[in-house]
Design a protein around this motif. Structure first.
Motif, PDB file in Angstrom:
ATOM      1  N   ASP A  54      28.429  20.213  34.957  1.00 46.14           N
ATOM      2  CA  ASP A  54      28.357  19.383  36.157  1.00 46.14           C
ATOM      3  C   ASP A  54      27.493  20.070  37.207  1.00 46.14           C
ATOM      4  OD1 ASP A  54      28.826  17.407  37.967  1.00 46.14           O
ATOM      5  OD2 ASP A  54      30.951  17.824  38.215  1.00 46.14           O
ATOM      6  N   ALA A  55      26.170  19.882  37.090  1.00 48.38           N
ATOM      7  CA  ALA A  55      25.224  20.517  38.013  1.00 48.38           C
ATOM      8  C   ALA A  55      25.425  19.968  39.415  1.00 48.38           C
ATOM      9  CB  ALA A  55      23.797  20.280  37.544  1.00 48.38           C
ATOM     10  N   ARG A  56      25.542  20.878  40.381  1.00 45.66           N
ATOM     11  CA  ARG A  56      25.763  20.460  41.766  1.00 45.66           C
ATOM     12  C   ARG A  56      24.716  20.995  42.729  1.00 45.66           C
ATOM     13  NH1 ARG A  56      30.858  18.020  42.820  1.00 45.66           N
ATOM     14  NH2 ARG A  56      31.421  17.138  40.813  1.00 45.66           N
ATOM     15  N   GLY A  57      23.845  21.849  42.281  1.00 43.41           N
ATOM     16  CA  GLY A  57      22.826  22.389  43.159  1.00 43.41           C
ATOM     17  C   GLY A  57      21.671  22.933  42.342  1.00 43.41           C
ATOM     18  N   LEU A  58      20.490  22.915  42.925  1.00 40.13           N
ATOM     19  CA  LEU A  58      19.285  23.331  42.224  1.00 40.13           C
ATOM     20  C   LEU A  58      18.370  24.068  43.184  1.00 40.13           C
ATOM     21  CD1 LEU A  58      17.303  23.105  39.758  1.00 40.13           C
ATOM     22  CD2 LEU A  58      16.539  20.959  40.770  1.00 40.13           C
ATOM     23  N   ALA A  59      17.804  25.157  42.723  1.00 46.42           N
ATOM     24  CA  ALA A  59      16.785  25.872  43.486  1.00 46.42           C
ATOM     25  C   ALA A  59      15.584  26.072  42.579  1.00 46.42           C
ATOM     26  CB  ALA A  59      17.305  27.219  43.968  1.00 46.42           C
ATOM     27  N   LEU A  60      14.405  25.714  43.056  1.00 46.60           N
ATOM     28  CA  LEU A  60      13.162  25.911  42.322  1.00 46.60           C
ATOM     29  C   LEU A  60      12.343  26.967  43.041  1.00 46.60           C
ATOM     30  CD1 LEU A  60      12.062  22.211  41.650  1.00 46.60           C
ATOM     31  CD2 LEU A  60      13.294  23.744  40.124  1.00 46.60           C
ATOM     32  N   ALA A  61      11.938  27.982  42.301  1.00 44.62           N
ATOM     33  CA  ALA A  61      11.127  29.059  42.863  1.00 44.62           C
ATOM     34  C   ALA A  61      10.584  29.892  41.713  1.00 44.62           C
ATOM     35  CB  ALA A  61      11.960  29.932  43.803  1.00 44.62           C
ATOM     36  N   ASP A  62       9.610  30.718  41.999  1.00 43.08           N
ATOM     37  CA  ASP A  62       9.088  31.653  41.005  1.00 43.08           C
ATOM     38  C   ASP A  62       9.919  32.933  41.116  1.00 43.08           C
ATOM     39  OD1 ASP A  62       7.651  33.128  39.200  1.00 43.08           O
ATOM     40  OD2 ASP A  62       5.790  33.127  40.353  1.00 43.08           O
ATOM     41  N   PHE A  63      11.132  32.890  40.592  1.00 43.31           N
ATOM     42  CA  PHE A  63      12.078  33.996  40.739  1.00 43.31           C
ATOM     43  C   PHE A  63      11.574  35.295  40.121  1.00 43.31           C
ATOM     44  CE2 PHE A  63      14.922  30.296  41.108  1.00 43.31           C
ATOM     45  CZ  PHE A  63      15.514  30.589  42.320  1.00 43.31           C
ATOM     46  N   ASP A  64      10.874  35.215  39.003  1.00 40.43           N
ATOM     47  CA  ASP A  64      10.400  36.435  38.334  1.00 40.43           C
ATOM     48  C   ASP A  64       8.952  36.787  38.684  1.00 40.43           C
ATOM     49  OD1 ASP A  64       9.269  34.350  36.935  1.00 40.43           O
ATOM     50  OD2 ASP A  64      10.077  34.941  34.989  1.00 40.43           O
ATOM     51  N   GLN A  65       8.370  36.080  39.647  1.00 37.55           N
ATOM     52  CA  GLN A  65       7.030  36.369  40.169  1.00 37.55           C
ATOM     53  C   GLN A  65       5.962  36.473  39.089  1.00 37.55           C
ATOM     54  OE1 GLN A  65       6.343  36.826  43.756  1.00 37.55           O
ATOM     55  NE2 GLN A  65       8.186  35.592  43.571  1.00 37.55           N
ATOM     56  N   ASP A  66       6.009  35.527  38.114  1.00 41.60           N
ATOM     57  CA  ASP A  66       5.009  35.553  37.040  1.00 41.60           C
ATOM     58  C   ASP A  66       4.049  34.369  37.101  1.00 41.60           C
ATOM     59  OD1 ASP A  66       6.649  33.500  36.205  1.00 41.60           O
ATOM     60  OD2 ASP A  66       6.878  34.247  34.157  1.00 41.60           O
ATOM     61  N   GLY A  67       4.132  33.557  38.171  1.00 43.78           N
ATOM     62  CA  GLY A  67       3.168  32.487  38.350  1.00 43.78           C
ATOM     63  C   GLY A  67       3.640  31.114  37.937  1.00 43.78           C
ATOM     64  N   ASP A  68       4.868  30.972  37.448  1.00 42.74           N
ATOM     65  CA  ASP A  68       5.378  29.640  37.113  1.00 42.74           C
ATOM     66  C   ASP A  68       6.738  29.427  37.779  1.00 42.74           C
ATOM     67  OD1 ASP A  68       7.150  31.093  35.460  1.00 42.74           O
ATOM     68  OD2 ASP A  68       5.882  30.794  33.717  1.00 42.74           O
ATOM     69  N   VAL A  69       7.135  28.183  37.905  1.00 40.96           N
ATOM     70  CA  VAL A  69       8.356  27.835  38.624  1.00 40.96           C
ATOM     71  C   VAL A  69       9.561  27.917  37.689  1.00 40.96           C
ATOM     72  CG1 VAL A  69       9.531  26.021  39.942  1.00 40.96           C
ATOM     73  CG2 VAL A  69       7.070  26.377  40.217  1.00 40.96           C
ATOM     74  N   ASP A  70      10.625  28.564  38.167  1.00 37.88           N
ATOM     75  CA  ASP A  70      11.870  28.733  37.432  1.00 37.88           C
ATOM     76  C   ASP A  70      12.965  27.891  38.096  1.00 37.88           C
ATOM     77  OD1 ASP A  70      10.645  30.905  35.871  1.00 37.88           O
ATOM     78  OD2 ASP A  70      10.776  32.045  37.734  1.00 37.88           O
ATOM     79  N   LEU A  71      14.093  27.717  37.396  1.00 34.14           N
ATOM     80  CA  LEU A  71      15.204  26.900  37.893  1.00 34.14           C
ATOM     81  C   LEU A  71      16.465  27.733  38.028  1.00 34.14           C
ATOM     82  CD1 LEU A  71      15.006  23.934  35.338  1.00 34.14           C
ATOM     83  CD2 LEU A  71      14.044  23.948  37.619  1.00 34.14           C
ATOM     84  N   ALA A  72      17.163  27.597  39.135  1.00 34.86           N
ATOM     85  CA  ALA A  72      18.514  28.138  39.286  1.00 34.86           C
ATOM     86  C   ALA A  72      19.412  26.928  39.501  1.00 34.86           C
ATOM     87  CB  ALA A  72      18.595  29.094  40.466  1.00 34.86           C
ATOM     88  N   ILE A  73      20.428  26.792  38.647  1.00 36.25           N
ATOM     89  CA  ILE A  73      21.296  25.621  38.689  1.00 36.25           C
ATOM     90  C   ILE A  73      22.715  26.083  38.999  1.00 36.25           C
ATOM     91  CG2 ILE A  73      22.188  23.654  37.394  1.00 36.25           C
ATOM     92  CD1 ILE A  73      19.680  23.984  35.563  1.00 36.25           C
ATOM     93  N   ASN A  74      23.301  25.496  40.037  1.00 33.64           N
ATOM     94  CA  ASN A  74      24.676  25.791  40.379  1.00 33.64           C
ATOM     95  C   ASN A  74      25.550  24.691  39.787  1.00 33.64           C
ATOM     96  OD1 ASN A  74      26.817  27.151  41.581  1.00 33.64           O
ATOM     97  ND2 ASN A  74      26.716  25.881  43.407  1.00 33.64           N
TER      98      ASN A  74
END
Length: 151
Positions: A54-74
């Motif tokens: 049951d996904a309730r939150g999402l953050a999009l960012a380049d967390f690992d600083q490699d040039g592509d967008v990653d997902l953090a799902i709460n």
């Protein structure tokens, strides 16, 4: 016959992740990949991102600083998940961090437009992107194989 202008036909639409708008819980997350022709392809099952948590939150960012967008799902009543994108790091990309003035130092509401590979790219700097969600203020744009000047 289409009434779209040439500029509208060139517009680039980004991929999409839908998972932070659960009404009843346990709906599968949805990942839509942009085909580049105004249509999208459902890719959640193929990428393993369609889990029934049951996904309730999402953050999009380049967390690992490699040039592509990653997902953090709460997730609700389940551990959060970090999905690192490892497929696009070898391609060209550009990122912008806009700075506003006075009270709006993060430039929230600013619109960034530029051309690359003859296509118009548009980004809106936003704050609060859904229920319990926030994307990076950095405007990250994948350019594919582009190696020439960006205007």
């Amino acid at each position: 016959m289409s009434s779209q202008s040439a500029a509208e036909e060139e517009r680039i639409y980004t991929d999409a992740f839908v998972g932070e708008n659960s009404w009843n819980g346990r709906e599968r997350n949805v990942v839509l990949l942009n085909r580049g022709d105004g249509r999208f392809l459902s890719a959640g099952p193929a990428l393993g991102l369609d889990d029934p948590l049951d996904a309730r939150g999402l953050a999009l960012a380049d967390f690992d600083q490699d040039g592509d967008v990653d997902l953090a799902i709460n997730n609700y009543l389940a551990p959060a998940a970090l999905w690192l994108n490892v497929r696009g790091a070898e391609r060209s990309w550009i990122a912008f961090r806009l700075q506003g003035r006075s009270k709006n130092r993060d430039a929230v509401g600013a619109i960034l437009r530029f051309r690359a590979q003859g296509r118009l790219h548009t980004r809106l700097v936003g704050a609060g992107h859904g229920y319990a969600s926030q994307f990076s203020l950095e405007q990250h744009v994948g350019l594919g194989g582009e190696t020439k000047r960006v205007e």
